[in-house]
Write an enzyme that holds these catalytic residues in place. Structure first.
Site, PDB file in Angstrom:
ATOM      1  N   GLY A 149       0.816  -1.194   0.000  1.00  0.00           N
ATOM      2  CA  GLY A 149       0.000   0.000   0.000  1.00  0.00           C
ATOM      3  C   GLY A 149       0.858   1.255   0.000  1.00  0.00           C
ATOM      4  O   GLY A 149       2.059   1.216   0.283  1.00  0.00           O
ATOM      5  N   CYS A 150       0.226   2.386  -0.292  1.00  0.00           N
ATOM      6  CA  CYS A 150       0.976   3.641  -0.401  1.00  0.00           C
ATOM      7  C   CYS A 150       1.462   4.131   0.959  1.00  0.00           C
ATOM      8  O   CYS A 150       2.651   4.439   1.130  1.00  0.00           O
ATOM      9  CB  CYS A 150       0.125   4.700  -1.102  1.00  0.00           C
ATOM     10  SG  CYS A 150      -1.540   4.902  -0.419  1.00  0.00           S
ATOM     11  N   TYR A 151       0.566   4.199   1.951  1.00  0.00           N
ATOM     12  CA  TYR A 151       1.003   4.607   3.290  1.00  0.00           C
ATOM     13  C   TYR A 151       2.073   3.664   3.850  1.00  0.00           C
ATOM     14  O   TYR A 151       3.090   4.125   4.404  1.00  0.00           O
ATOM     15  CB  TYR A 151      -0.184   4.664   4.245  1.00  0.00           C
ATOM     16  CG  TYR A 151      -1.082   5.870   4.119  1.00  0.00           C
ATOM     17  CD1 TYR A 151      -0.583   7.162   4.227  1.00  0.00           C
ATOM     18  CD2 TYR A 151      -2.451   5.717   3.913  1.00  0.00           C
ATOM     19  CE1 TYR A 151      -1.412   8.268   4.133  1.00  0.00           C
ATOM     20  CE2 TYR A 151      -3.297   6.812   3.816  1.00  0.00           C
ATOM     21  CZ  TYR A 151      -2.780   8.089   3.927  1.00  0.00           C
ATOM     22  OH  TYR A 151      -3.616   9.185   3.839  1.00  0.00           O
ATOM     23  N   SER A 154       5.587   4.412   2.422  1.00  0.00           N
ATOM     24  CA  SER A 154       6.244   5.610   2.967  1.00  0.00           C
ATOM     25  C   SER A 154       6.736   5.359   4.384  1.00  0.00           C
ATOM     26  O   SER A 154       7.819   5.829   4.765  1.00  0.00           O
ATOM     27  CB  SER A 154       5.292   6.805   2.925  1.00  0.00           C
ATOM     28  OG  SER A 154       4.239   6.677   3.862  1.00  0.00           O
TER      29      SER A 154
END
Length: 346
Positions: A149-151, A154
């Protein structure tokens, strides 16, 4: 040329895949599926790609698409990858899922957080979590890759060096993250409307966002023991980008110089992670449209904490760019192929 198909090509992550792969030197896009736009030219759905893609969207079954390709991407919401993955396994085709269906080692975790029975629990043990900076060797051999996932991307990249060195009090991890509106997808919902988002910022999924167990699973692997985090995402009025500010209490005293040296050594050979010089902090616009993750670091001696700031484009390194990076690794291509360009700034 590698023959590639995309299932769910007209959502934002699907369209980003088309944009990236249309210029990839070793890829031939042969099939793009869409139920909403079946029979329409893809370039009429996304006119920015006029002249770069000459395919129509088609409403194909998983078998029909997989029989045409060497590798497929699934760019659909969670719950839709199970049957495709089973068919890919039967046909011996390689698959990269950009959704959440195969990100968890335990099918029970998926059911708990996503509210669905896992439709292919026998494949979860075979799926490789597609974060190249941590799982590159496993990705090379994978038949099924679960794109992060994107979160989580990061947050994990921001914390990996400290966890590997055992420098964190594991009970103190706080992740404050902010995302652009494209992270919510292309479907029209009230919270994504212009009037709702413009001149506004708000938290959501507080103490219960679905990316929390994904972050914890990856951080626990790096730490070698169970990790729990406080994770709060926020929606900000911009199209693309994620900025995560992460606070951790250090378990021994280190200097800011030590911290930067640690991160530069850890990511020194990584093509898409940039450790910024002391005093420089990431901006989302510096990575806009690119596959880079920019990291800024500091030690707060007054509180004994390290502060790590991470910036990515949620649609690129946070989704489709990372998926292409995984494809490159799986297929033995240069890892930067189709991705080696800077962000769009200004």
């Amino acid at each position: 040329m590698l023959k590639v198909g995309i299932i769910g090509a007209t959502g934002y992550t699907g369209a980003e895949l088309v944009r990236l792969l249309s210029r990839h030197p070793q890829v031939e896009l042969v099939a793009l599926t869409s139920q909403s736009y079946a029979g329409e030219d893809f370039a009429s759905v996304y006119p920015a790609l006029n002249g770069y893609i000459d395919l129509q969207c088609a409403d194909l079954s998983p078998q029909e698409l997989l029989e045409q390709v060497d590798l497929a991407f699934i760019a659909l919401p969670h719950g839709h990858a199970f049957e495709v993955a089973k068919e890919a396994a039967r046909l011996g085709k390689r698959l990269i899922d950009l959704g959440a269906d195969f990100r968890f080692r335990r099918a029970e975790t998926y059911t708990e957080w996503y509210g669905l029975e896992h439709g292919a629990p026998e494949l979860t043990a075979r799926a490789v979590y597609g974060l190249p900076e941590v799982y590159r060797d496993e990705i090379r051999q994978a038949q099924l890759v679960a794109n992060p996932g994107c979160y989580p991307t990061s947050a994990i990249l921001a914390l990996a060096p400290l966890l590997k060195e055992g420098l964190i009090d594991l009970d103190t991890i706080i992740i404050d993250a902010k995302s652009g509106v494209s992270g919510a997808g292309r479907k029209a919902v009230v919270n994504s409307l212009f009037v709702e988002c413009n001149e506004n910022i708000h938290a959501y999924g507080v103490a219960g966002h679905r990316h929390t167990p994904e972050i914890e699973q990856a951080l626990s692997f790096l730490a070698g023991q169970e990790v729990r985090v406080s994770f709060t995402p926020h929606l900000v009025p911009m199209s693309r980008g994620i900025l995560s500010t992460i606070y951790v209490r250090l378990n021994r005293e280190i200097t800011g110089q030590d911290l930067h040296s640690l991160y530069r050594a850890f990511y020194g050979r990584e093509p898409f992670v940039r450790v910024l010089p002391p005093g420089r902090w990431p901006h989302t616009r510096w990575v806009y449209g690119s596959n880079y993750c920019d990291l800024g670091l500091a030690v707060d001696r007054r509180t004994g904490r390290a502060i790590i700031v991470s910036a990515i484009d949620n649609l690129t390194k946070g989704a489709s760019g990372q998926a292409v990076q995984n494809m490159n690794i799986m297929c033995g291509f240069e890892e930067t192929a189709g991705l080696d360009y800077p962000g769009l700034c200004p």
